[in-house]
Design an enzyme around this catalytic site. Sequence first.
Site, PDB file in Angstrom:
ATOM      1  N   GLU A   1      -8.322  -6.796   5.119  1.00  0.00           N
ATOM      2  CA  GLU A   1      -7.503  -7.737   4.410  1.00  0.00           C
ATOM      3  C   GLU A   1      -6.601  -8.565   5.351  1.00  0.00           C
ATOM      4  O   GLU A   1      -6.737  -9.668   5.272  1.00  0.00           O
ATOM      5  CB  GLU A   1      -6.470  -7.268   3.345  1.00  0.00           C
ATOM      6  CG  GLU A   1      -7.346  -6.959   2.014  1.00  0.00           C
ATOM      7  CD  GLU A   1      -6.568  -5.996   1.303  1.00  0.00           C
ATOM      8  OE1 GLU A   1      -5.361  -5.756   1.332  1.00  0.00           O
ATOM      9  OE2 GLU A   1      -7.192  -5.195   0.248  1.00  0.00           O
TER      10      GLU A   1
ATOM     11  N   TYR B   1       0.671  -1.177   0.190  1.00  0.00           N
ATOM     12  CA  TYR B   1       0.100   0.022  -0.027  1.00  0.00           C
ATOM     13  C   TYR B   1       1.062   1.214  -0.033  1.00  0.00           C
ATOM     14  O   TYR B   1       0.533   2.311  -0.812  1.00  0.00           O
ATOM     15  CB  TYR B   1      -1.164  -0.097   1.090  1.00  0.00           C
ATOM     16  CG  TYR B   1      -2.407  -0.840   1.060  1.00  0.00           C
ATOM     17  CD1 TYR B   1      -3.238  -0.326   0.116  1.00  0.00           C
ATOM     18  CD2 TYR B   1      -2.380  -2.264   1.081  1.00  0.00           C
ATOM     19  CE1 TYR B   1      -4.540  -0.975   0.002  1.00  0.00           C
ATOM     20  CE2 TYR B   1      -3.482  -2.974   0.937  1.00  0.00           C
ATOM     21  CZ  TYR B   1      -4.555  -2.497   0.097  1.00  0.00           C
ATOM     22  OH  TYR B   1      -5.299  -3.251  -0.260  1.00  0.00           O
TER      23      TYR B   1
END
Length: 393
Positions: A136, A94
Site C-alpha cells: 500500500e 494496522y
Amino acid sequence: MKQTTISIVKSTVPVLEKHGQAITTRFYEMLFEQYPSLKNVFNQTNQKTGRQQMALANTVYAAAQYIDRLETLLPVVKQIAHKHRSIGVKAEHYPIVGEFLLKAIKDVLKEAATDEIMEAWKEAYGAIADVFISVEQELYEEAEEKGWKDYKKLMVHKKVKEAEDVYSFYLISPDQKALPAFLPGQYVSVRIPGQEYLSIRQYSLSGYPNQPYYKITVKKEKQMEDGVVSTYLHDQLKEGDLLEVSVPAGDFVLKENSKSVFISGGVGITPMMSMLHQALENNQEVTFIHSAKNEQFHAMKQELQSLSETYTFEQHVFYSQAQTEQHDEHITYGRLTKKELAKYAADKHAYYYVCGSSSFTQMVLEGLAEMGISQENIMYESFGPKMSMTPSA
C-alpha cells in the site's frame, strides 16, 4: 515466521471455518466502540448487512490456510491493497486492527484460544500486515506522484441520464490541472458527508482514458442502506457541485492480447465500456456480451451503438424481462445462461473480463470453467466488498 508459528496457525483453520464470522463480527463491534472515527473509513452499509464481516472472515481463513505459502496470496493482496489505498486505510491502522482482531479471537474462542495460539496469531498477523503496508505504501506513493494522496474535490461538469436508474457524471478539476491517468477498468472512490460519518463508495471509470474528465456511471440502488451514496449523487448532486474523489485504483484492467471477451450484467457494463474503447483502438478482436433487464435499463446503450457503427466487433445483448420485442440481430430476448454463453465465449486463447452482481458473476465463472477456459485467462469484479484472500479471487 517460525515453523512452530506456521504449524499452530494452520491448525486453527477448522476453527476459523466454523467461527470466523462470529470472530469478525465481534472484532468490528469492539473496534468501533473504541475507535468510532474509523466508521469514516469502513463501509457502514456492508457492516449492517454483514457483508464486511463475512469478507474479513474469508480473508482470515485464507491467510491461515496459506500461511506457509504467502506468496500464493500476493496477487489478491494487491487487489485488496488497491481498495485500501483508494479509501484511505493507512499503516497506522494496522496495529489497531491487529489488537482488536486478537481480542475478538480470544473473546469468541475463550479457553480454546490458548496462550500458544494467541502468540502464534500475533506473529502471523504482524507478518501479513507488513506485506499489506509495504504494497500500500507503493500505491500511495504512485498516487501522489500522479496527482494527490487521499481525496480531491472535483467539479461535476455534466450529469447525463443513461438509463432508467443510471446517471453518468463527468468530473473535472476546478483548478484546470490535468487529471491523473488511469487504466481502462480502474475505479475511483467517492466520499460524501453523512449524518454522523463519511460514506465512501467505489465506482468504475466508464469513460475513455486521456480525456480532460473522469466519467463515472452510477446506478441508483433501491434499498436505502445500499443506496446512501448513489441516492445522493442522483437526487442532490448538480452540475457545478464538488465531489471528493480518490486517484484511480484497481487491477481489473485490460491486458494486451489478440482477443478480448467482455461479459457484463446490469451496471457491470461500466468498466467494460472503458476497456472496450481501448481494445478496439488497439485493434483487438472483441466479443461483447451484456445482460440487462430490458432496453430502458440498458445503461450506455447509445455509446455502444455508436462504437458498433465505427468499429467491427461481435456483440450480443440479452434482455431478460423485455415487454416488447424488436428485430435486432444483436439482441436475444431472454436470460443469459451458461448454454447461451457457450455459443459466443468458447475461445480458449482469449482473455475474459466479467463484471456484474455476485450471482451473475458466479454463473458466468462456472460456465467458463465448464467450457475449459483457463483461470489465468479470466479477470472479474463483482459488486460488494472486495476483501477475499482466496487465490482464485
